[in-house]
Design a protein around this motif. Sequence first.
Motif, short mmCIF file in Angstrom:
data_model
loop_
_atom_site.label_atom_id
_atom_site.label_comp_id
_atom_site.label_asym_id
_atom_site.label_seq_id
_atom_site.Cartn_x
_atom_site.Cartn_y
_atom_site.Cartn_z
N ALA A 39 0.82 -1.21 0.00
CA ALA A 39 0.00 0.00 0.00
C ALA A 39 0.85 1.26 0.00
O ALA A 39 0.38 2.32 -0.39
N LYS A 40 2.08 1.18 0.43
CA LYS A 40 2.97 2.34 0.48
C LYS A 40 4.00 2.31 -0.65
O LYS A 40 5.11 2.81 -0.52
N ASP A 41 3.62 1.72 -1.79
CA ASP A 41 4.51 1.63 -2.94
C ASP A 41 4.98 3.03 -3.32
O ASP A 41 4.21 3.99 -3.28
N ARG A 42 6.26 3.14 -3.67
CA ARG A 42 6.86 4.43 -4.01
C ARG A 42 7.35 4.47 -5.46
O ARG A 42 8.27 5.21 -5.78
N GLY A 43 6.72 3.67 -6.32
CA GLY A 43 7.11 3.65 -7.73
C GLY A 43 7.99 2.47 -8.04
O GLY A 43 8.49 1.79 -7.16
N ASP A 44 8.20 2.23 -9.33
CA ASP A 44 8.94 1.06 -9.78
C ASP A 44 10.44 1.29 -9.87
O ASP A 44 11.21 0.34 -9.81
N ILE A 45 10.85 2.53 -10.05
CA ILE A 45 12.27 2.84 -10.21
C ILE A 45 12.67 3.91 -9.21
O ILE A 45 12.01 4.94 -9.11
N GLY A 46 13.72 3.65 -8.47
CA GLY A 46 14.21 4.59 -7.47
C GLY A 46 15.53 5.21 -7.89
O GLY A 46 16.24 4.69 -8.75
N GLY A 47 15.85 6.34 -7.29
CA GLY A 47 17.12 7.00 -7.54
C GLY A 47 17.07 8.04 -8.63
O GLY A 47 18.09 8.65 -8.95
N VAL A 48 15.90 8.26 -9.23
CA VAL A 48 15.77 9.29 -10.26
C VAL A 48 15.57 10.62 -9.55
O VAL A 48 14.69 10.75 -8.69
N ARG A 49 16.39 11.60 -9.91
CA ARG A 49 16.32 12.92 -9.28
C ARG A 49 16.39 14.02 -10.33
O ARG A 49 17.01 13.86 -11.38
N ARG A 54 13.44 13.87 -5.67
CA ARG A 54 13.06 12.56 -6.21
C ARG A 54 11.95 12.69 -7.27
O ARG A 54 11.07 13.52 -7.16
N ILE A 55 12.06 11.81 -8.26
CA ILE A 55 11.04 11.66 -9.30
C ILE A 55 10.56 10.22 -9.26
O ILE A 55 11.38 9.30 -9.28
N VAL A 56 9.27 10.01 -9.19
CA VAL A 56 8.69 8.67 -9.19
C VAL A 56 8.42 8.24 -10.62
O VAL A 56 7.84 9.00 -11.40
N LEU A 57 8.86 7.04 -10.95
CA LEU A 57 8.56 6.45 -12.26
C LEU A 57 7.76 5.17 -12.06
O LEU A 57 8.19 4.27 -11.35
N GLU A 58 6.60 5.13 -12.67
CA GLU A 58 5.74 3.95 -12.65
C GLU A 58 5.82 3.32 -14.04
O GLU A 58 5.56 4.00 -15.04
N CYS A 59 6.21 2.06 -14.13
CA CYS A 59 6.40 1.38 -15.41
C CYS A 59 5.22 0.47 -15.72
O CYS A 59 4.71 -0.22 -14.84
N ALA A 85 7.76 14.94 -8.51
CA ALA A 85 6.86 14.67 -9.63
C ALA A 85 6.82 13.18 -9.92
O ALA A 85 7.65 12.42 -9.42
N ALA A 86 5.85 12.80 -10.74
CA ALA A 86 5.69 11.40 -11.13
C ALA A 86 5.43 11.32 -12.63
O ALA A 86 4.81 12.22 -13.21
#
Length: 128
Positions: A39-49, A54-59, A85-86
Amino acid sequence: MTRNRASAKKAGSSFETLIANYLARHIDDRIERRTKNGAKDRGDIGGVRHLGQRIVLECKNTMKLALGPWATEAETERGNDDALAAAVVHKRHGKGQAQDQWVTLTVGELVALINGNRDHYETTQETP
């Protein structure tokens, strides 16, 4: 060939890894595929700035476009990550290279990326 749950998960994992590896190679080697957080998912890819934030990327690797629900999911994950942003990275069918895939985001997310803040969300209530 139709996908079952296992093949869909495998395709999704492979797509996330493809994108994360490409970004790590061309942007920052700390970018990586994230593990799921329920439930606390923070996106599929981490470390993007961008601009130090931070930028959230959902794939998404699916044949059927569902941009509205995907954007809602990405926004939830942006909030969970307290990110700037996402964006949604989705499969461009017929193209296997990471750099050929699609990226979709709302105009509000684009403004946040360009400005480096989300102030416009609190200050504007525009109607067409």
